[in-house]
Design an enzyme around this catalytic site. Structure first.
Site, PDB file in Angstrom:
ATOM      1  N   PRO A   4       4.674  -3.094  -2.654  1.00 43.66           N
ATOM      2  CA  PRO A   4       5.438  -2.227  -3.559  1.00 43.66           C
ATOM      3  C   PRO A   4       4.601  -1.233  -4.363  1.00 43.66           C
ATOM      4  CG  PRO A   4       5.080  -4.330  -4.582  1.00 43.66           C
ATOM      5  CD  PRO A   4       4.401  -4.409  -3.238  1.00 43.66           C
ATOM      6  N   GLY A   5       3.364  -1.023  -3.972  1.00 43.58           N
ATOM      7  CA  GLY A   5       2.651   0.119  -4.529  1.00 43.58           C
ATOM      8  C   GLY A   5       1.654  -0.196  -5.629  1.00 43.58           C
ATOM      9  N   GLY A   6       1.333  -1.464  -5.832  1.00 41.27           N
ATOM     10  CA  GLY A   6       0.329  -1.792  -6.851  1.00 41.27           C
ATOM     11  C   GLY A   6      -0.973  -1.043  -6.587  1.00 41.27           C
ATOM     12  N   LYS A   7      -1.380  -1.050  -5.335  1.00 42.61           N
ATOM     13  CA  LYS A   7      -2.669  -0.427  -5.027  1.00 42.61           C
ATOM     14  C   LYS A   7      -2.533   1.087  -4.884  1.00 42.61           C
ATOM     15  CE  LYS A   7      -4.111  -4.762  -3.049  1.00 42.61           C
ATOM     16  NZ  LYS A   7      -2.769  -5.367  -2.981  1.00 42.61           N
ATOM     17  N   ASP A  18       4.866   2.226   4.435  1.00 42.59           N
ATOM     18  CA  ASP A  18       5.307   0.836   4.640  1.00 42.59           C
ATOM     19  C   ASP A  18       6.531   0.864   5.550  1.00 42.59           C
ATOM     20  OD1 ASP A  18       4.505  -1.930   3.002  1.00 42.59           O
ATOM     21  OD2 ASP A  18       6.451  -1.983   4.026  1.00 42.59           O
ATOM     22  N   ASP A  78       5.658   1.894  11.284  1.00 42.92           N
ATOM     23  CA  ASP A  78       4.801   0.789  11.650  1.00 42.92           C
ATOM     24  C   ASP A  78       3.401   1.412  11.691  1.00 42.92           C
ATOM     25  OD1 ASP A  78       3.147  -0.926  13.127  1.00 42.92           O
ATOM     26  OD2 ASP A  78       4.877  -1.829  14.126  1.00 42.92           O
ATOM     27  N   ASP A 129      -4.225  -2.973   3.395  1.00 40.93           N
ATOM     28  CA  ASP A 129      -3.973  -4.238   2.689  1.00 40.93           C
ATOM     29  C   ASP A 129      -2.944  -4.956   3.568  1.00 40.93           C
ATOM     30  OD1 ASP A 129      -4.053  -6.074   0.585  1.00 40.93           O
ATOM     31  OD2 ASP A 129      -2.307  -5.188  -0.360  1.00 40.93           O
ATOM     32  N   CYS A 137      -4.494 -11.174   1.323  1.00 41.89           N
ATOM     33  CA  CYS A 137      -4.454 -12.224   0.298  1.00 41.89           C
ATOM     34  C   CYS A 137      -4.366 -13.574   1.005  1.00 41.89           C
ATOM     35  CB  CYS A 137      -3.322 -12.006  -0.698  1.00 41.89           C
ATOM     36  SG  CYS A 137      -1.701 -11.893   0.042  1.00 41.89           S
TER      37      CYS A 137
END
Ligand SMILES: C[S@@+](CC[C@H](N)C(=O)[O-])C[C@H]1O[C@@H](n2cnc3c(N)ncnc32)[C@H](O)[C@@H]1O
Length: 709
Positions: free
Chosen positions: A393-396, A414, A441, A458, A515
Site C-alpha cells: 500500500p505504498g509505505g516504501k 501493483d 504483473d 519488495d 519480509c
C-alpha cells in the site's frame, strides 16, 4: 492514559545514560536515585553487573506487581497461540496503538495471503482537501505548539537533522520524560525479573546432570494416543523445550546415554510445534536457520508484537515538530534510533494514532521500522526515475517520494487493484506528487517501460518474518508455497534487473527485499539472479545494522558476495524479520550467456523464463524529433546543436545513455545502436543491424505503426 504494549527499544539497542535520565527527572521534579557522573560525550552501555545491582533499586521497585499480573522474580510463561491468535488482540483492548499503515502481512501479496490489507480509510485526502498544506506548511506548526522561543530552540535540537541525541534528549517536555523514564524503568525491571528467573532455572538444572527428556521407546501406543487427545501442558512443554536446548548446547555432557542428537532435535521440533502452534513443516524450516537456543528466541519473539513506529513524512513536516505535536496530544515517543532520521517509536498513546489531525494531514505514516531498510538501501536520489515493482500500500513508495523531495518520477506498480486503492490513498494523503501508479504483473516489466535509475522489488513473500503480525502463517504455508513463491520471486527479480538502466549516471541499482526469513525466498533467489544475469553484482546495502546473509546453507553453497546481503530478525533487533539485497547493474544483459543455459527438455514456461527480456533502454518507439518526420527534418547545419540536445534529452528521459550519441553511427541513429547493444549484446551488434528491428516487441511495433498511421 493507555498502557504501552510495546516497550522494547526498537532496532539495535541504544546506550542509555543513567546520568542523563537523572537530569531529565530532576528537571521534571521527580525523585532521582544517586547516579554516578559520566564523562561528557561518553555514553556508557550498562554492564550486566550494573544492571543486576540496579535490580535491587528503583528498577526492582517498579517491577512489583504489574497490571498483567507478573511479579518480580517470577518468570512468566507466555501463553502461546494455539489458535493462531496472538496476544496482540488482548493488548489492543488496553492501548489504542494501531497496526502499521502497511497491511498486516504486507509480504503476502494478493493470492498469497488469506486476508486483505487494512486499507487506510483516511488516505484519500490530498493537499487541497487538507486545507492546502503544501511545502510552505513545513514547520509552520511551530507557533501552535511553542510559545516559548527558548523551548522551541531546544526542541529543534532534540529532533534536529543532525540528531545530536545527547543534548537533544534534554529537550523532551516534562510530560514525555515522566512517561518515558517510567517506561524505561519498567522495561529494565522486567528484564531483571526475566534474567533472575533464567538464573533460577539454570540453578535448578545444574542439579539435574542429564535430564530425562525423551520418551521411553517402550511407551505403548495407547499412552501416546491418550496424550495426543489431551491439551498439552504448556508449563511442562516449556520446561522440556529449555531442557532439550540445554542438552543440545552441551550434548557430550548433558545427553542421556544411547540417545542421538537427532532424537533430541526431533523432540524439540515436536515441542515447538505443540507449544507455539506451528505446522511441523514450517517449524522445521525456521528451526534450521538457527542453532537451537537462537531458534527458541526467534519463536518466542514471534509471540510478541513489534514496537509501533511511525515514519515522519518530510514532505509535510519535520520529525521534531511532529514529535512535539504528538507529545502535546499525550503520546509518549522517542526517535526510533540513530539509524533513522524519520522514525519515531511510540511507547504509549491516549489518542488513536490513525486518526490524529497530524495523521489526517499526512504528517506521518504508521510503518514498521524494518520497512525503512530497503528504501534506505536503495537510496533514491532527487530527479531520478525509479520503479517500485510491488508497491501497495505504498509505505516504501511514499518514503522514496519524500527522499526524492517530490522530484523525478516514481512508477508505483501493483497488480492488485484493491491494494492499489490503499496505495493511491497514501500517495494523496502524504502529498506525493512525483508518483505514477500502474497496475501490471511486474513480470511484464520492462516490456511496459524500462530504463530506470533505480528499482525496488519488495517482493510478495510467505511472511515468515511477520508471524507476530499474522500468526496464520504458522499453519497456512506448505511445501507448495515454498516452491511457487520463490519461482515468482525469481521471475520478478530478473524483470527488475532488466528494468534498470546500467548506464544511469546517478544510479543503476536495484534492491530486492522480502519480509520473510527463509533461504528459499532470499539467498536462493539472489543466487539464481546472479547465475542468470552476470551483468549484476551485489553491493553493500550500507545499512547500519543487520546480520550477513548466508553464504552456505544445509549443504548449498552461495556466492561469497551473498554476505553483502542483510538479514533482520525479531529476536535480534526487535524488528520484523526482513531480508535486503542490493544489486548494481554493470552492463547490459548478454543474451548469449543467458540463452546458452536452458537445461535439456526444459518446459515451455522455463524456456520463456530464460528469454532475454532486457530492453533497457527502450528505443523502438523513440522517434527522435526531426528525423524522418513530416516537417522536413532538422538537418540544416545550424540546427545541429539543437538536434543533438533534443536527442540527448529524449534519451535521458528514457534512461538511455546519451554518450551513445558520440559513437559513430554507420548507417543509423546513435540511439538505435544503443538500443541494439542493450537488447542483443554488443558482440553481435555490428552483424545484426537488419534483424534488430525485427526483435522489437510487438507492442513497440504496434506503437510505431500507430504513429505512422
Ligand atoms: C510486500 S508487499 C509490498 C509492500 C509495499 N512495498 C509497501 O512498502 O507498502 C508485496 C506486494 O506484491 C504484490 N504482488 C504480488 N504479485 C505480484 C506480481 N506478480 N507483480 C508485482 N507485484 C506483485 C502484492 O499485491 C503486494 O502488494
Amino acid at each position: 492514559m493507555g498502557v504501552g504494549r510495546r516497550m522494547k527499544k526498537q532496532g539495535p539497542p541504544e546506550p542509555l545514560s543513567e546520568e542523563h535520565f537523572a537530569k531529565l527527572k530532576r528537571k521534571a521534579g521527580l525523585p532521582v536515585d544517586d547516579v554516578p557522573t559520566e564523562a561528557p560525550n561518553k555514553k556508557k552501555r550498562k554492564t550486566a553487573t550494573e544492571q543486576t545491582s540496579k535490580a535491587n533499586g528503583a528498577g526492582a521497585k517498579n517491577a512489583a506487581p504489574k497490571s498483567n499480573g507478573k511479579s518480580n522474580g517470577v518468570k512468566a510463561v507466555p501463553a502461546p497461540n494455539q489458535n493462531g491468535k496472538n496476544n496482540k488482540s488482548k493488548a489492543k483492548k488496553v492501548a489504542p496503538l494501531p497496526e502499521s499503515d502497511e497491511e498486516l502481512s504486507d509480504g503476502l501479496g494478493e493470492g498469497f495471503s488469506g486476508s486483505e490489507p487494512d486499507v487506510d480509510e483516511f488516505s484519500d485526502l490530498d493537499d487541497e482537501e487538507m486545507g492546502g498544506l503544501g511545502d510552505d506548511f513545513l514547520g509552520s506548526d511551530d507557533s501552535v505548539f511553542d510559545s516559548d522561543a527558548e523551548d522551541q530552540r531546544e526542541r529543534k535540537a532534540m529532533f534536529s537533522e543532525d540528531e545530536d541525541e545527547s543534548d537533544a534528549e534534554e529537550k523532551l517536555t516534562a510530560a514525555n520524560i515522566v512517561g518515558l523514564s517510567n517506561k524505561l524503568d519498567r522495561q529494565r525491571a522486567q528484564e531483571e525479573a526475566e534474567a533472575q528467573a533464567e538464573l533460577e532455572e539454570a540453578a535448578l538444572q545444574t542439579n539435574i546432570e542429564r535430564p530425562h527428556i525423551l520418551d521411553d521407546e517402550e511407551e505403548d501406543d495407547l499412552a501416546l494416543k491418550t496424550k495426543a487427545l489431551l491439551a498439552p501442558d504448556l508449563q511442562l512443554l516449556r520446561t522440556r523445550i529449555t531442557d532439550t536446548i540445554r542438552v543440545l548446547d552441551d550434548f557430550a555432557n548433558a545427553a542421556e546415554e544411547g540417545r542421538s542428537r537427532a532424537e533430541y532435535t526431533t523432540q524439540l521440533l515436536k515441542d515447538i510445534c505443540a507449544y507455539y502452534g506451528y505446522s511441523e513443516y514450517l517449524a522445521e524450516k525456521l528451526m534450521n536457520l538457527f542453532p537451537p537456543r537462537e531458534a527458541f528466541a526467534f519463536f518466542e519473539a514471534n509471540e510478541t508484537a513489534r514496537p509501533v513506529v511511525i515514519r515522519t513524512n518530510t514532505l509535510r513536516t519535520h520529525r521534531r515538530d511532529l514529535a512535539q505535536a504528538l507529545i502535546n496530544r499525550g503520546v509518549t515517543l522517542e526517535p526510533v534510533g540513530k539509524w533513522s532520521k524519520v522514525g519515531l517509536q511510540i511507547f504509549e498513546s491516549n489518542v488513536p494514532l490513525g486518526a490524529t489531525p497530524e495523521y489526517l494531514a499526512g504528517h506521518y505514516i504508521l510503518q514498521a521500522a524494518s520497512s525503512f531498510l530497503p528504501v534506505m538501501a536503495l537510496s533514491p536520489q532527487e530527479g531520478e526515475r525509479v520503479l517500485d515493482m510491488a508497491s501497495a500500500p505504498g509505505g516504501k513508495t511514499t518514503h522514496m517520494a519524500a527522499m526524492m523531495k517530490n522530484t523525478g518520477c516514481i512508477f508505483a506498480n501493483d497488480p492488485s487493484k484493491s491494494r492499489a486503492k490503499g496505495l493511491i490513498g497514501n500517495i494523496h494523503r502524504l502529498g506525493c506528487r512525483n508518483v505514477i501508479v500502474c497496475n501490471y504483473d511486474a513480470r511484464e516489466f520492462p516490456r511496459v517501460i524500462g530504463g530506470f535509475d533505480r528499482v525496488l522489488l519488495d517482493a510478495p513473500c510467505s511472511g515468515t518474518g511477520v508471524i507476530a503480525k499474522d500468526p496464520s502463517v504458522k499453519t497456512n504455508k506448505d511445501e507448495k508455497d515454498f516452491m511457487v513463491l520463490p519461482h515468482t520471486q525469481k521471475q520478478l527479480l530478473l524483470a527488475a534487473i532488466d528494468s534498470v538502466n546500467h548506464a544511469s549516471k546517478t544510479g543503476g541499482y536495484l534492491v530486492y527485499s522480502t519480509c520473510s526469513v527463509t533461504v528459499e525466498e532470499n539467498e536462493q533467489v539472489v543466487q539464481y539472479a546472479l547465475n542468470k544475469r552476470p551483468n549484476v553484482k551485489l553491493v553493500s546495502t550500507e545499512l547500519p545494522f543487520g546480520k550477513e546473509g548466508f553464504t552456505s546453507y544445509m549443504g548449498k553453497k552461495f556466492d561469497p558476495s551473498l554476505r553483502l546481503t542483510r538479514r533482520y530478525y525479531p529476536h535480534t533487533y526487535n524488528v520484523d524479520g526482513f531480508f535486503v539485497a542490493k544489486f548494481q547493474k554493470v552492463g547490459p544483459t548478454p543474451a548469449n550467456l543467458v540463452k546458452d543455459k536452458p537445461a535439456q527438455g526444459a518446459s515451455a514456461s522455463r524456456a520463456e523464463e530464460e528469454e532475454v527480456i532486457d530492453k533497457t533502454p527502450i528505443a523502438a518507439d523513440d522517434k527522435i524529433p526531426g528525423q524522418d518526420d513530416d516537417f522536413g527534418g532538422f538537418d540544416d547545419e545550424e540546427d545541429e546543436k539543437y538536434m543533438e540536445r533534443a536527442k540527448r534529452n529524449a534519451m535521458r528521459k528514457r534512461g538511455l545513455d546519451p554518450k551513445a550519441l558520440k559513437k559513430p553511427a554507420a548507417n543509423g541513429s546513435a540511439e538505435k545502436s544503443e538500443a541494439k547493444s542493450e537488447t542483443k549484446g554488443e558482440a553481435k551488434e555490428k552483424n545484426e543491424e537488419k534483424s534488430k528491428s525485427k526483435t522489437a516487441t510487438k507492442s513497440e511495433g504496434k506503437t510505431k505503426s500507430k504513429k505512422k498511421t
